[in-house]
Every structure is written in structure tokens, then in C-alpha cells.
Design a protein around this motif. Sequence first.
Motif, PDB file in Angstrom:
ATOM      1  N   VAL A 134      43.574  39.836  50.853  1.00  0.00           N
ATOM      2  CA  VAL A 134      43.897  38.497  51.339  1.00  0.00           C
ATOM      3  C   VAL A 134      45.263  38.482  52.002  1.00  0.00           C
ATOM      4  O   VAL A 134      45.502  37.702  52.934  1.00  0.00           O
TER       5      VAL A 134
ATOM      6  N   SER B 143      46.008  37.203  55.687  1.00  0.00           N
ATOM      7  CA  SER B 143      46.978  36.129  55.894  1.00  0.00           C
ATOM      8  C   SER B 143      48.009  36.468  56.954  1.00  0.00           C
ATOM      9  O   SER B 143      48.637  35.568  57.518  1.00  0.00           O
TER      10      SER B 143
ATOM     11  N   HIS C  26      40.785  31.983  57.172  1.00  0.00           N
ATOM     12  CA  HIS C  26      40.802  31.219  55.913  1.00  0.00           C
ATOM     13  C   HIS C  26      39.477  31.366  55.161  1.00  0.00           C
ATOM     14  O   HIS C  26      39.454  31.514  53.936  1.00  0.00           O
TER      15      HIS C  26
ATOM     16  N   SER D  35      39.289  34.716  53.608  1.00  0.00           N
ATOM     17  CA  SER D  35      40.118  34.730  52.392  1.00  0.00           C
ATOM     18  C   SER D  35      39.385  34.082  51.224  1.00  0.00           C
ATOM     19  O   SER D  35      39.398  34.582  50.096  1.00  0.00           O
TER      20      SER D  35
ATOM     21  N   ASP E 189      46.165  33.161  48.730  1.00  0.00           N
ATOM     22  CA  ASP E 189      47.030  34.296  48.415  1.00  0.00           C
ATOM     23  C   ASP E 189      47.897  34.007  47.185  1.00  0.00           C
ATOM     24  O   ASP E 189      48.090  34.857  46.326  1.00  0.00           O
TER      25      ASP E 189
END
Length: 731
Positions: free
Chosen positions: A117, A121, A139, A142, A201
Motif C-alpha cells: 500500500v 500511495s 485508492h 489500496s 496506509d
Amino acid sequence: MLMTRDFSHYVKDVDPQTAHLDLAVEGVSCAGCMAKIERGLSAIPDVTLARVNLTDRRLAVEWKKGAVEPALFIDRLAELGYKAYPYEPVRAEVEETERSKFLLRCLGVAAFATMNVMMLSVPVWVGGDLSPEARDFFHWLSALVVLPCAAYAGQPFFQSAWRALKAKSVNMDVPITIGVVLALGMSLVETINHAEHTYFDAAIMLIAFLLAGRFLDQKMRQKTRAVAGNLAALKAETATKFVGPDEISEVPIAAVRAGDLVLLRPGERCAVDGSVVEGRSEIDQSLITGETLYVKAERGTQVYAGTLNISGTLRVRVSAASEGTLLAEITRLLDHALQARSRYVRLADRASQLYAPVVHATALLTVIGWVLAGASWHDAIVIGIAVLIITCPCALGLAIPAVQTVASGAMFRAGVLLNAGDAIERAAAVDTVVFDKTGTLTLPELDVVNGAGVPDEVFQLAGRLALASHHPVAAAVARAAQAKAPLPGVTEEPGRGVRALFEGEELRLGSPAFCGADAEANAILSADPEVSVVAFSRGDRHTVFAVRQLLRPDAARTIDALLNRGIAVELLSGDREPAVRHAADALGVSAWRAGVTPAEKIAHIEALKAQGRVVMMVGDGMNDAPSLAAAHVSMSPISATHLSQATADLVFLGKELAPVLAAIDYSRKAMAVMRENLTLAIGYNVLAVPIAIAGLATPLIAALAMSGSSILVMLNAMRARRVRLGGASWK
């Protein structure tokens, strides 16, 4: 159909009025859990003790016999949100191993998700011209990685929090769970609404760091618990008992009684305490004496449970078995040491009790305050999540118990066992050590000091004759001569000695007058008034043996090391002045007194305390028990009387005196590390909480800060096991 639960097999009698039960408790992870369980069970009428050992998650409960059914404790723990069952070492070890593996799997999943992640990011953080569609894509990726991984890796916290909430209470895992779930939930909502920022995250990194801290804590406790496990491994479950003159049977150790005769073969561990009546071998008794070299075992040699027989076959007359052995006593003391708590531990316990309402109230007030200040609900909740995460006092909850656990294990390896919860705290403050002489600065057994000048034939005959006597001075001659076969036809004259015929001559061993050796005895006593003497005669030829308790081999080195640390050393003894003066001169102790009564010892200790001195009393006799209780902190050798051990705050193993120095050094180091950890934990909260409330910390930063502080105090606690003992060492 009515079902009953019978726990009588697991209940032990402490004394005629008190029963004891050990329970394994699942879900105990912090000082707050310990305090909650102990308060909950102590509230039951007639319960006299409820003490949790966080190292092996064991609960010791004591109550008035017949007043409480043991099943009530398990029911009460279930109401508090904890599953419990009778403690069995093998089962507990298996479950702890499985728990470690589970934590490691959770940590691996969380670390995998965190790394992935973070890579996903990076484009969002640095991509200034990243399109909304691309940002949404990262996103969603993630979310796809983090949500299932968090659901699996967060189980240690989620399950613990759920149990607490079901029991209508809270623990340290509740705010962690709330923070993680809120961060994940808000991130999912933000992703659906095409928002610019999410906190996947932060949530998964928080889980990863917390799991790393918990796994580190688990391994540290496993290492300390291994000390107790090593002792348990020394206990034999069966013994080979003589059930007839020439018939043996392997029986459970519970079926062995004092006075029985057992067989000890080469390679076997002794299951009992006793003395050798037949046979010759070498034995490893390093646990008891601290001596790593093998020692000879022959008729009259004392052996202990846990002793390893190396070469020959021995017949041993049992003096104690099962829970009455010295090994069982050491194990009980070690259990006490791992459960012991100082004032600092109790302070951390009380602080951890307040954390849940304070954390939740602080986060809620922060959200309300920001909304009233004009912030959006979205921004206020994000700040509230950061506060919830950053204020969780995991570091404070671990700061002191971690040091206590490390220090207790390290002190045991140095030959020291704690017998009082605040022994470490009190030993750290010591500036004066008062020693008893007999059995403390000296070894418990007597030894012949002039044997080198005695012809071997005379020594052997005297030793064989001495085997027929129960007098301790005669026993010293028998040991020194390594006598194996007693002479036949020995007659004892009470108060005088023993005699026998050998090759037409009369042999005598006893008082100088009995053996006609007054002149030789007086010559020895005039040269060395502190020794005891025993005479031997063969016809008209006389030999006098000088016998005394020898100083512990490292006594002078240890006392010199104490003096070098600025610790005053005194010697108070009820023994004769010549003997005390000799010991004081040999050890370099200038402050000494002889012929001191127990009342005078107490008066002297009280006088030292009135001068502002912090006194440690080290003694072993029953007459030392009052002065041990009067001192600021006290210490006894494991060979001491049971009354003395019960009074002493610390107990030391082996023949050396080095554990006295180790107790002070380890205690000083532990207290310094405790203070450092408290400073780190409190300082972290003082700095971090205002920053989070002010909205200057994102959930990610909060996760890093909180997890980092917990790992920092854990790593710092490990320093408590390293102490340089200087002039003395424990073998």
C-alpha cells in the motif's frame, strides 16, 4: 441433566486453611488486563490472593478452604471477558507456541500489505498532475489489498476488544480497534466519494507496528519463561523405589515418601532430595551449588532433585520428595519472582486502568471542539482518529512490566530469586550491607583444614570410624577422607565419641579427652582458637583434626567489589570473637562485632537506619529472621532455614557470594531503566497528544508515533539484563 465441574485434581493445599489453584487465562496482554482480573477475583468473598503472571498468562488464586468452589473463578473470568482453564505446563507451552506462530503470521500479512500500500500511495503523494480517475484507481487498489489483510492481521486486537466489550468493559485493544475501524471505514467512504486522501496506509501500518511490538513482547516473555521451563524439565515424574530388599519398582513421584530407598542409575536425574547410602558416582549439581564441574557422590553425600547422575549407580535414602524438594522450592520462588511487582509496576497498573476513558473522552472532545471551531465533520473525525491512535498508552502499559520481566529472568540466571514484589526497588537503594558469618559468609558444611599433614592411612581409618557418628564434626572428617566403608563393631559413647577394634587395636574418634589427646588439641587451639577439634587415637598414637566452616570461595572478591561501589560492609555474628575476627581480617571488613544476640542485631540495624543508612541484611539462621525483617531489604542463601527464607526479600543459590552483588547491580540497572521507560512513555504523551489535538498529526503519523514509542520502551527494557559485575561473577 445437571453437570458439575470438578477441579479438585488441580487444587493444592498451601496450609490447613488455604487452597491454591493455578489457571491459564487467554487474552491477557497488558497491565490493565492484569489489574482488571485481580480486582475482579479479589472481590469474591474469602479469596485471599489473586495474582496474574503476565509472563506465562497464569493466574494464581488462593482462598479459604471450603468457602469457594473453584468453578466460580472460571465463571467470574468469563464475565470479565477472559477464557480460563486449569493451568497445565505442557498445554500452556503448546498454546503459547501456537500464539507466537499466529502473531508471526499476522505480522507477515500486515507487513506485506504495508509495503504494497505504501508503493500504491507514492503516486498519490507525489503525482501533482495525477488525474482523479488514476487517483481513484490507486485508492481502490489500496482498499483491495488492505481490507482483507487488516481483517486477518488485526485479529489479536479485534478479538480482545470484542471480548472486553461483550463483558461490558474496555481494555487497551478497544481504542486501537476503534481507531483502525474508523480509519478503514472513513477511507472506504472517501474512496467511494472520489476524495483526494485516504488512510488505508495509516491503518495497516498501525497494525503492523503494534504486531511487531506484541511479537517482541511475546518473545521476550518466552525467553524469561524458558528459565522456569528449564527447571520444570529437571523434575522427574517417576522414581525407582525399593519395595523389598532386592526388588525395585518404578513408581510415580507422588508415591515416594521420606525414608524410602530409591535407585539412581547413570544418566538419570534424581527425583528426590536425600543422601547416598551405597554406591559411588559423579553428579552434576550446578543448579544447587553453581559449580559446573562434576562432584563425587558417595556414602553420606547429599543429592537433590534435578541432580544428574553421571557414571555410577547410587542408592539414595529419601529426605524429601515431590513438592518438598529444594528444586520445588526454587521453582516456587521463581514463580514468585516473575509475579512480583514493585511500586513502579503498581503505578503503571493504576495508570493503565484510567487510559480507556481518558483516551475515548479526549478523542470525542477533540471532534466536538473542532466542529464547534468551524471544521467540517470529515476533518474533525480525521483529527479524532489521530488522537484516538496517538493517545493509546501502550508504551506506558509496557514500560515497567517489561523491565520487571527481563530483570527477574536475568537475576535468576545470576543466582538470585525475588521473594517480595518491591525487592528490586529496595535493593537498588542499598548503601550498607550487613552480613551474618556462619552459613552466610561461610559455607554451610564444616571442612578439615589440617588434613594435608595427616598420614593417609590414619586419615582413612578416622574417616571410616567417623561414618558411624552423626556429629557434624565427625561428618566433616568422613567427607574429607572420602570414606566409603564404615568399620564393623563400632560402639558410640554419647557425648564423648565412637570406638571400635581394628587389627587388635582400639580406635577412638571424639573429644580430645576421650582420645587422650588434650595436649595436641590445646596446641592447635592456642594457635587457631576459632577452629573446632576432633581427636583420633589408635592405641597410644593420637591425631587431632582441626575443623571449621570455610569462607565462600569468592567472599573476599565480592566484598571488595561492594566496597568499590561505595557500599559500606559490616559483619555481625553471634559466633566467638576469634572466629569473627579471623573472618573479618580475611575479608577486609573493618566494622565487625562478635557474640551479638538477635536483639542486638536488630538494635544495630535500627541505629544504622536512624543515621539515614539503607541497610541490606544477609543472613541464613533462624536467629537472623528478626534482623532480616528489620532491614530495608534482606537476603538469604537457599540453604537457609525455611523461616529465614520466608522473611528474606531475596534468596540466592550456590556456594558463591556473588549473587549478593548481582542483586544490587541488577536492581540498580532495572530501576534506572524503569525510570527511563516512564520518562519515555510520559514524555511521548506530553508531546504527542497536543500535536494530535491541534490537528498537526495525520492518522499515519499517529500510527508511527504510537507504535514506535511502544517498541522503543520494549527495546530499552532489554538493557536491564546486561550488568557488569566487576570483581565477582556468577558461574
